[in-house]
Design a protein around this motif. Structure first.
Motif, mmCIF file in Angstrom:
data_model
loop_
_atom_site.group_PDB
_atom_site.id
_atom_site.type_symbol
_atom_site.label_atom_id
_atom_site.label_comp_id
_atom_site.label_asym_id
_atom_site.label_seq_id
_atom_site.Cartn_x
_atom_site.Cartn_y
_atom_site.Cartn_z
ATOM 1 N N ASP A 86 29.588 19.676 -107.934
ATOM 2 C CA ASP A 86 29.067 21.049 -108.005
ATOM 3 C C ASP A 86 29.859 22.001 -107.107
ATOM 4 O OD1 ASP A 86 28.207 19.961 -105.689
ATOM 5 O OD2 ASP A 86 26.053 20.182 -106.100
ATOM 6 N N LEU A 87 31.060 21.606 -106.747
ATOM 7 C CA LEU A 87 31.962 22.418 -105.903
ATOM 8 C C LEU A 87 31.282 22.862 -104.610
ATOM 9 C CD1 LEU A 87 33.920 24.622 -108.509
ATOM 10 C CD2 LEU A 87 34.351 22.278 -107.766
ATOM 11 N N SER A 88 30.390 21.997 -104.100
ATOM 12 C CA SER A 88 29.614 22.374 -102.914
ATOM 13 C C SER A 88 30.488 22.463 -101.670
ATOM 14 C CB SER A 88 28.484 21.365 -102.685
ATOM 15 O OG SER A 88 29.041 20.075 -102.579
ATOM 16 N N GLU A 89 31.669 21.869 -101.726
ATOM 17 C CA GLU A 89 32.538 21.920 -100.541
ATOM 18 C C GLU A 89 33.329 23.226 -100.454
ATOM 19 O OE1 GLU A 89 34.947 18.376 -100.691
ATOM 20 O OE2 GLU A 89 33.164 17.127 -100.895
ATOM 21 N N LEU A 90 33.266 24.023 -101.512
ATOM 22 C CA LEU A 90 34.096 25.243 -101.547
ATOM 23 C C LEU A 90 33.262 26.507 -101.332
ATOM 24 C CD1 LEU A 90 36.421 24.601 -104.615
ATOM 25 C CD2 LEU A 90 36.894 24.208 -102.199
ATOM 26 N N LYS A 91 33.917 27.521 -100.801
ATOM 27 C CA LYS A 91 33.329 28.849 -100.740
ATOM 28 C C LYS A 91 33.837 29.617 -101.974
ATOM 29 C CE LYS A 91 32.761 32.283 -97.014
ATOM 30 N NZ LYS A 91 32.498 33.407 -97.865
ATOM 31 N N GLY A 92 33.019 30.496 -102.493
ATOM 32 C CA GLY A 92 33.435 31.276 -103.667
ATOM 33 C C GLY A 92 34.361 32.414 -103.266
ATOM 34 N N TYR A 93 35.573 32.043 -102.885
ATOM 35 C CA TYR A 93 36.545 32.985 -102.332
ATOM 36 C C TYR A 93 37.893 32.670 -102.952
ATOM 37 C CZ TYR A 93 39.452 35.189 -98.697
ATOM 38 O OH TYR A 93 40.353 35.950 -98.010
ATOM 39 N N ALA A 94 38.534 33.630 -103.583
ATOM 40 C CA ALA A 94 39.826 33.351 -104.224
ATOM 41 C C ALA A 94 40.870 34.376 -103.808
ATOM 42 C CB ALA A 94 39.678 33.328 -105.743
ATOM 43 N N GLU A 95 41.979 33.889 -103.300
ATOM 44 C CA GLU A 95 43.107 34.745 -102.930
ATOM 45 C C GLU A 95 43.916 35.113 -104.177
ATOM 46 O OE1 GLU A 95 44.138 36.343 -100.547
ATOM 47 O OE2 GLU A 95 43.199 35.576 -98.726
ATOM 48 N N ASP A 96 44.870 35.989 -104.010
ATOM 49 C CA ASP A 96 45.865 36.223 -105.064
ATOM 50 C C ASP A 96 47.181 36.489 -104.368
ATOM 51 O OD1 ASP A 96 44.994 38.986 -104.230
ATOM 52 O OD2 ASP A 96 46.520 39.537 -105.695
ATOM 53 N N SER A 97 48.284 36.167 -105.077
ATOM 54 C CA SER A 97 49.569 36.371 -104.407
ATOM 55 C C SER A 97 50.478 37.362 -105.132
ATOM 56 C CB SER A 97 50.261 35.028 -104.147
ATOM 57 O OG SER A 97 50.158 34.164 -105.226
ATOM 58 N N GLY A 98 49.900 38.235 -105.938
ATOM 59 C CA GLY A 98 50.689 39.368 -106.425
ATOM 60 C C GLY A 98 50.837 39.470 -107.930
ATOM 61 N N GLU A 99 51.034 38.328 -108.599
ATOM 62 C CA GLU A 99 51.373 38.394 -110.026
ATOM 63 C C GLU A 99 50.278 39.059 -110.863
ATOM 64 O OE1 GLU A 99 54.339 37.479 -111.209
ATOM 65 O OE2 GLU A 99 54.861 35.455 -110.607
ATOM 66 N N GLY A 100 49.013 38.798 -110.503
ATOM 67 C CA GLY A 100 47.905 39.388 -111.265
ATOM 68 C C GLY A 100 47.904 40.903 -111.142
ATOM 69 N N ARG A 101 48.073 41.387 -109.892
ATOM 70 C CA ARG A 101 48.063 42.856 -109.732
ATOM 71 C C ARG A 101 49.275 43.490 -110.401
ATOM 72 N NH1 ARG A 101 46.833 43.709 -103.373
ATOM 73 N NH2 ARG A 101 45.655 41.804 -103.242
ATOM 74 N N TRP A 102 50.429 42.811 -110.339
ATOM 75 C CA TRP A 102 51.614 43.399 -110.984
ATOM 76 C C TRP A 102 51.427 43.449 -112.498
ATOM 77 C CZ3 TRP A 102 55.212 39.531 -108.001
ATOM 78 C CH2 TRP A 102 55.210 39.866 -106.636
ATOM 79 N N THR A 103 50.744 42.449 -113.045
ATOM 80 C CA THR A 103 50.473 42.464 -114.492
ATOM 81 C C THR A 103 49.642 43.689 -114.845
ATOM 82 O OG1 THR A 103 50.431 40.041 -114.454
ATOM 83 C CG2 THR A 103 49.564 41.101 -116.422
ATOM 84 N N VAL A 104 48.609 43.923 -114.048
ATOM 85 C CA VAL A 104 47.725 45.066 -114.319
ATOM 86 C C VAL A 104 48.490 46.374 -114.102
ATOM 87 C CG1 VAL A 104 45.614 46.236 -113.550
ATOM 88 C CG2 VAL A 104 45.632 43.742 -113.839
ATOM 89 N N GLN A 105 49.324 46.415 -113.049
ATOM 90 C CA GLN A 105 50.109 47.636 -112.816
ATOM 91 C C GLN A 105 51.060 47.916 -113.980
ATOM 92 O OE1 GLN A 105 51.765 46.598 -109.024
ATOM 93 N NE2 GLN A 105 49.999 47.367 -107.887
ATOM 94 N N ALA A 106 51.701 46.864 -114.494
ATOM 95 C CA ALA A 106 52.619 47.044 -115.631
ATOM 96 C C ALA A 106 51.848 47.525 -116.856
ATOM 97 C CB ALA A 106 53.351 45.737 -115.931
#
Ligand SMILES: NC(=O)C1=CN([C@@H]2O[C@H](COP(=O)(O)OP(=O)(O)OC[C@H]3O[C@@H](n4cnc5c(N)ncnc54)[C@H](O)[C@@H]3O)[C@@H](O)[C@H]2O)C=CC1
Ligand SMILES: O=C(CO)[C@H](O)[C@H](O)COP(=O)(O)O
Length: 316
Positions: A227-247
């Motif tokens: 149940d992914l109990s060891e994880l926090k619901g937190y996700a980083e991004d390293s640029g490609e997603g925002r550049w896609t949206v910017q394009a």
């Protein structure tokens, strides 16, 4: 396929495994990393001295300042006829600048979007290549050894910048697919209707429209932590997603799914939502609707006449 000599700069999760895959294929790889524990040589200059001209140097360091600084150094250290490959997740608009900078010294430049993550050593790396045909042709023995076996997994996508543009869009799609799987998982977990949620995902791996490697990895993650109990619901991004949206904005192309997936990551980093505080405050102001206080209790609006707890929503 002829064996080549290549310098690899950046021997982390990607470059380290790529160097190893190239060595296994018979190529002579000299690696440089600023971390001396993983480096074959003590400096970038020593790497260049160890390579025979005409040289090929593959840069596999974090995108942005580290890549730019490395290419600046290579521009000084390399000779006419050498080729620099940027295989990191660099912004496609950086590529033209790097090609011009190196081209002024007759050093070639090829941009390569690389996919495969930490599994690439065993599975091979999908390669999206941008650059002129002569330079790309010279690098084919390297590409052949890195790519997965079979016909797919390689494209000469176009001139300089096309490789990283293709990889950027690939990563935008990756955001959307992951978000869809994640939202489906949350809905299944939030209800008691499907009693074996991991089992449902497992069953979808065969024969379904949504079978995919990301689904396989989702099943693997649930095997490790159901149940992914060891994880926090937190996700980083390293640029490609925002550049896609910017394009997409630059070209007026609607990308609602990918944009929503990017914004979901931003939301994941907030302990609380300032925007939703304002929505709650405004509902309270105009409708006297109840708000949740910081103590976690529902309270009536102080000045609103007849404010009360919102009744349950009847969805039918
Ligand atoms: N991890 C992944 O799934 C993928 C990563 N990429 C891209 O590949 C590149 C490398 O990523 P990772 O290997 O995951 O990162 P990493 O953090 O595991 O490795 C980067 C390595 O570069 C070294 N380094 C940093 N600056 C340097 C410099 N100026 N000179 C020499 N060495 C330097 C670091 O010491 C480290 O060993 C990045 O551009 C990343 O966006 C691309 C596809 C997939
Ligand atoms: O290129 C990749 C996968 O294809 C890298 O893993 C990249 O880091 C993923 O993007 P993000 O860090 O924004 O999630």
């Amino acid at each position: 396929m002829a064996a080549m000599q290549i310098g690899m700069i950046g021997l982390g999760k990607m470059g380290g495994n790529m160097a190893e895959r190239l060595r296994r294929a018979g190529h002579d790889v000299v690696g440089y990393d600023r971390n001396p524990e993983s480096s074959d040589v003590s400096s970038l200059d020593e790497l260049v001295q160890r390579l025979q001209a005409p040289r090929v140097v593959w840069v596999m360091v974090p995108a942005g300042a580290p890549t730019r600084a490395t290419i600046d150094q290579l521009c000084e250290a390399l000779s006419p006829g050498d080729i620099v490959v940027d295989g990191g997740n660099s912004h496609y608009l950086d590529d033209k600048k790097h090609a011009d900078q190196l081209g002024a010294r007759d050093i070639g430049f090829v941009d390569v979007g690389v996919s495969g993550g930490v599994w690439g050593l065993q599975n091979g790396y999908a390669l999206m290549v941008g650059g002129d045909a002569d330079a790309v042709g010279r690098l084919m023995p390297i590409f052949e050894s890195l790519k997965p076996e079979g016909e797919d997994g390689f494209v000469h996508a176009g001139t300089v910048g096309a490789g990283h543009f293709a990889k950027m869009v690939h990563n935008g799609i990756e955001y959307g697919i992951m978000q869809a799987f994640a939202e489906g998982w949350e809905l299944l977990e939030a209800t008691d209707i499907v009693t074996d949620v991991p089992g449902a995902f497992k069953s979808w791996r065969t024969g379904t429209v949504i079978r995919s490697w990301l689904l396989d990895l989702l099943v693997r993650a649930l095997d490790q932590d159901p149940d992914l109990s060891e994880l926090k619901g937190y996700a980083e991004d390293s640029g490609e997603g925002r550049w896609t949206v910017q394009a997409a904005v630059d070209h007026a192309v609607p990308l609602p799914a990918i944009t929503a997936a990017l914004y979901a990551r931003f939301s994941s980093r907030q302990e609380d939502s300032p925007a939703m505080k304002m929505v709650a405050a405004l509902r309270n102001q105009f409708g006297g609707h109840a708000v949740a206080s910081v103590e976690g209790q529902h309270t009536k609006g102080a000045d609103a006449p007849g404010a009360d707890v919102t009744p349950p929503i009847d969805g039918h």
